[in-house]
Every structure is written in structure tokens, then in C-alpha cells.
Design a protein around this motif. Structure first.
Motif, short mmCIF file in Angstrom:
data_model
loop_
_atom_site.label_atom_id
_atom_site.label_comp_id
_atom_site.label_asym_id
_atom_site.label_seq_id
_atom_site.Cartn_x
_atom_site.Cartn_y
_atom_site.Cartn_z
N VAL A 161 -16.67 -8.64 1.34
CA VAL A 161 -15.88 -7.60 0.69
C VAL A 161 -14.59 -7.41 1.45
O VAL A 161 -14.60 -7.36 2.69
N GLY A 162 -13.49 -7.32 0.75
CA GLY A 162 -12.20 -7.09 1.40
C GLY A 162 -12.11 -5.70 1.99
O GLY A 162 -12.96 -4.83 1.74
N SER A 163 -11.06 -5.49 2.78
CA SER A 163 -10.88 -4.20 3.45
C SER A 163 -10.41 -3.12 2.50
O SER A 163 -10.53 -1.93 2.79
N GLY A 164 -9.88 -3.51 1.35
CA GLY A 164 -9.33 -2.52 0.43
C GLY A 164 -7.92 -2.10 0.75
O GLY A 164 -7.29 -1.37 0.00
N MET A 165 -7.41 -2.57 1.90
CA MET A 165 -6.06 -2.20 2.32
C MET A 165 -4.99 -2.92 1.52
O MET A 165 -3.85 -2.47 1.46
N GLY A 166 -5.36 -4.06 0.92
CA GLY A 166 -4.36 -4.82 0.17
C GLY A 166 -3.79 -4.05 -1.00
O GLY A 166 -2.58 -3.90 -1.16
N LEU A 167 -4.68 -3.52 -1.86
CA LEU A 167 -4.21 -2.75 -3.01
C LEU A 167 -3.51 -1.48 -2.57
O LEU A 167 -2.51 -1.07 -3.17
N ILE A 168 -4.03 -0.85 -1.54
CA ILE A 168 -3.38 0.37 -1.02
C ILE A 168 -1.96 0.05 -0.57
O ILE A 168 -1.01 0.77 -0.87
N GLY A 169 -1.83 -1.07 0.16
CA GLY A 169 -0.51 -1.46 0.64
C GLY A 169 0.46 -1.75 -0.49
O GLY A 169 1.63 -1.37 -0.45
N MET A 170 -0.05 -2.42 -1.55
CA MET A 170 0.82 -2.72 -2.69
C MET A 170 1.28 -1.44 -3.37
O MET A 170 2.45 -1.29 -3.74
N ARG A 171 0.36 -0.49 -3.54
CA ARG A 171 0.73 0.78 -4.18
C ARG A 171 1.77 1.53 -3.33
O ARG A 171 2.70 2.14 -3.87
N GLU A 172 1.59 1.51 -2.02
CA GLU A 172 2.55 2.19 -1.16
C GLU A 172 3.93 1.55 -1.25
O GLU A 172 4.95 2.23 -1.29
N ARG A 173 3.95 0.22 -1.29
CA ARG A 173 5.23 -0.49 -1.38
C ARG A 173 5.97 -0.12 -2.67
O ARG A 173 7.17 0.18 -2.66
N VAL A 174 5.24 -0.14 -3.78
CA VAL A 174 5.87 0.17 -5.06
C VAL A 174 6.31 1.63 -5.10
O VAL A 174 7.38 1.96 -5.62
N ALA A 175 5.49 2.52 -4.55
CA ALA A 175 5.83 3.94 -4.56
C ALA A 175 7.11 4.20 -3.77
O ALA A 175 7.94 5.02 -4.16
N LEU A 176 7.28 3.51 -2.64
CA LEU A 176 8.48 3.69 -1.82
C LEU A 176 9.74 3.28 -2.59
O LEU A 176 10.83 3.80 -2.31
N LEU A 177 9.59 2.36 -3.53
CA LEU A 177 10.74 1.89 -4.30
C LEU A 177 10.89 2.63 -5.64
O LEU A 177 11.76 2.31 -6.43
N GLY A 178 10.01 3.60 -5.87
CA GLY A 178 10.09 4.37 -7.11
C GLY A 178 9.62 3.63 -8.33
O GLY A 178 9.98 3.97 -9.47
N GLY A 179 8.80 2.59 -8.14
CA GLY A 179 8.33 1.77 -9.26
C GLY A 179 6.90 2.10 -9.65
O GLY A 179 6.32 3.10 -9.24
N THR A 180 6.33 1.22 -10.47
CA THR A 180 4.95 1.39 -10.94
C THR A 180 4.16 0.11 -10.67
O THR A 180 4.71 -1.00 -10.73
#
Length: 403
Positions: free
Chosen positions: A361-380
């Protein structure tokens, strides 16, 4: 005349990881030097001790000496911090001081007895609210003027009664000093609040940057180590079969992934330095090195994107490829990059696995990291299984970044 207020020390931050605060030493304020205040007080007392007569241990000399001591005590009390003297105590002390000052003017034969009334009246304006200060200063003028006008005591022969009436005038100076110092206090408090807000903002920026670095490190390690581990496990399994050609192929693939890791480290350095990279070319190179050649489709006319947008889209693509290799090994991967008038969109699709999925099982940090990156740029960011079309049963990741 100079009057002072205590300045509270600035708050300091000492928690680990916080932005170091500036020195907490109190800042000097014009007109607040306590040494000047004590020097003036000492000058008035010394002048009175040298000029006020008579002074002795009996008769009128004793009366003058006692009044002189009371006036000195009332004047020295000016140095007490305002916050340490209750308002009612201040009114009583200053009222008694006014009485002692008027009595000293009448009892003394000469000298500078009147100075006590002048200085005490000025401090009344500083210490008390304006309404109370004016009333008490008017009482001081009337008392001192009355002592001289009605010839109470031997001192009336030395000063005209009009001088007694002016003893309350310095109250205006005290009121102005009080207003000025309150304005300075308000300005300092506002500056300190702004400084604390700036430090908090800087600390938040530091934490944000730490999060960005953590995401970059995670992406590099997850992508490269997962692939290397997979090839080494494959080579280990093939050793039992004796198929050396496949072992060499797996070993060569592991070597290529190590080289890819070095490239990823370089990309991470570029990201931390916010260097600008060409999005299409860099994404193409990433896909080629990961074994997904000719999987990139570009829609629209490519335009130069900001360095931050480029770096985050590359990291999202990298994490998506890592997840596809981990959860859908052997499945076909397609990447689309769409340049539209108002946004830049990255879509990564993978079909279902064609080989056995390694347990884990993955750490789950990958999706969290992607969401944080997009949020910082004001995207979806949209993620989820593909329910229809040729990629049905697979997974899709789509990031849309506004321009």
C-alpha cells in the motif's frame, strides 16, 4: 519639563522553526528619558534647599522644613510608573502636594518655593485625565494666588499674587505631553503588531516552502525507488529460473532508473531554485525515460508557463506515472497536455494492469501532494477510476491550472 511612561517590552518568539524576532530591547522615545526627569527634580530640590529660608528644627524653621520635605516627596513621586499608581491614589497624592506647595509659598521668606507648585502642576496634567487635571490645576492657582493676595504668611511680601495664579498654567504642558506620548504609544503598538504579523507571515512562508520541498523529495524518492525496487525484485525472481537474458534486462532497467533518479534530482534542484523549464520538452523527456514513449498528446498552441506552474505540473505527471507503475503494471498510459485560453490542463490516464500487482500500500502522500500543488496555484485536481471508454477500469488524474 519632561514626563515619562513605561514602554512594555516587545513580544519575542522562541519556538523552534520560527523566524528569529528582532531584539526585544526597549526603543527610546523622544521626551521619555527618565534621567532628564530625575535631573530636573534634583535641580528643583537642590535649588530649594539652598534658597528657601528659614529652615530649622524649631518654630517657623521647622514648619518650613516639614513643608519642604513634603514638597520634595510629592515631586519625587513623579518618577513612579503610572500603571503602578491607582488613579484615586494619584488624585489624593497630587491634591496634598498642591496644598503643601501653596503652604510652602506662604511660609517661606524667600527662595524658589514656587517651583514646586509649577512642576507639580505640570505633572498633574500628565498624570490625570484632562478634566480632573484642569480642575486640580485651577485649585492650585487659586490656592497659591490666594496665599499671596491675602498675605497669608511672610512669603507674600516677596512675590506678586499674579505669580501664584500662574502656577496652574504648566498643566497645559503636561496635558500636551500626555497626548503626545499616548500617540507615540499607539504608533509603537501598531508597529509592533505589524512586525508580529510580518514575522507570522514569514513563518507561514517558511512552512509552505518546507512543505514544497517535502513534496519534491517525496516525488523523487517515490518515483525512482519504486521503479528500482520493482526491477530488482524481478531480477531476483528471474535468478531462480536461470534466464540470464531477462536478469540482465531487469538489471539494465534498474541502472536506467538510477540515471533517471539523477535527472529527477536535477529537476528537484531546478524546482527549488525556481528555474524555468520548457514544459512540453521536459515532459516528453520524462515520459521517454520512464518507458512511455509516444504517449504525449498536445492540444492547442504551446505557450510558456510560469516556472512554478511548470514544476508542479511535471511533479503531478511524475507522481501519476509512479502510481500507474505501482497499481497498474503493464497497463497502457496516455498523457494529454491542453493549452487553452484561460488554463493549462494535464491529464494522465492508465488502463488496467496486465501484470500481477505487487502487494503493498502506498503512503497516500502522493495524492495529498498533488492536491496541495494544485491548490497553491489556484487550480483544480480531479482523480478517480475511468468508468467508460477504451480506458475503462483504469485511473485518471486531471489537473487544471488557470492562467
Amino acid at each position: 519639563m519632561s514626563y515619562g511612561l513605561a514602554v512594555p517590552p516587545a513580544e519575542t518568539a522562541s519556538s523552534p522553526g520560527q523566524v528569529p524576532p528582532p531584539s526585544a530591547a526597549p526603543r527610546p522615545i523622544p521626551g521619555r528619558d527618565p534621567r532628564a526627569q530625575w535631573a530636573l527634580t534634583a535641580a528643583v530640590i537642590v535649588s530649594g534647599a539652598l534658597t528657601i529660608r528659614p529652615m530649622g528644627v524649631s518654630g517657623q524653621g521647622l514648619v518650613v522644613a516639614v513643608l519642604f520635605v513634603l514638597n520634595c516627596a510629592a515631586l519625587l513621586a513623579r518618577g513612579l510608573p503610572p500603571e503602578k499608581v491607582p488613579p484615586r491614589v494619584a488624585v489624593v497624592w497630587l491634591s496634598l502636594g498642591v496644598l503643601a506647595a501653596a503652604a510652602l509659598i506662604g511660609a517661606a521668606h524667600g527662595g524658589t518655593a514656587y517651583l514646586f507648585a509649577f512642576f507639580l502642576s505640570g505633572h498633574i496634567g500628565y498624570r490625570l485625565p484632562a478634566g480632573q487635571a484642569v480642575v486640580l490645576a485651577l485649585a492650585c492657582s487659586l490656592l497659591c494666588g490666594g496665599v499671596l493676595y491675602f498675605e497669608i504668611g511672610p512669603g507674600h511680601q516677596l512675590l506678586p499674587w499674579a505669580v501664584g495664579l500662574t502656577t496652574g498654567a504648566p498643566v497645559l504642558i503636561g496635558i500636551l505631553n500626555r497626548a503626545q506620548h499616548q500617540a507615540v504609544d499607539a504608533a509603537l503598538s501598531a508597529a509592533e503588531s505589524a512586525e508580529r504579523a510580518a514575522r507570522a507571515e514569514a513563518q507561514a512562508a517558511v512552512l509552505t516552502e518546507r512543505g514544497r520541498i517535502a513534496r519534491d523529495v517525496h516525488d523523487v524518492l517515490a518515483h525512482s525507488l519504486a521503479g528500482i525496487n520493482m526491477q530488482l525484485e524481478l531480477a531476483d525472481a528471474l535468478l531462480d529460473t536461470g534466464d540470464l537474458e531477462k536478469v540482465r534486462a531487469a538489471n539494465d532497467k534498474a541502472h536506467s532508473l538510477v540515471k533517471e533518479s539523477l535527472k529527477q534530482a536535477q529537476w528537484t534542484v531546478h524546482a527549488l531554485r525556481e528555474d524555468s523549464l520548457p514544459l512540453v520538452e521536459t515532459l516528453t523527456a520524462m515520459l521517454d525515460s520512464s518507458g512511455h514513449r509516444d504517449t504525449l498528446t498536445v492540444h492547442g498552441t504551446p505557450v510558456e508557463t510560469p516556472a512554478q506552474v511548470t514544476q508542479n505540473l511535471l511533479r503531478i505527471a511524475q507522481e501519476s506515472l509512479t502510481n500507474a507503475a505501482r497499481h497498474a503494471p503493464g497497463g497502457e498510459v496516455r498523457v494529454e497536455l491542453a493549452f487553452e485560453a484561460s488554463s493549462t490542463a494535464l491529464t494522465v490516464r492508465n488502463r488496467p494492469a496486465t501484470r500481477t500487482v505487487t502487494a503493498g500500500v502506498g503512503s497516500g502522500m502522493g495524492l495529498i501532494g498533488m492536491r496541495e500543488r494544485v491548490a497553491l496555484l489556484g487550480g483544480t485536481l480531479t482523480t478517480g477510476p475511468v468508468t467508460e471508454g477504451p480506458d475503462q477500469g483504469g485511473w485518471r488524474v486531471k489537473a487544471v491550472i488557470p492562467r
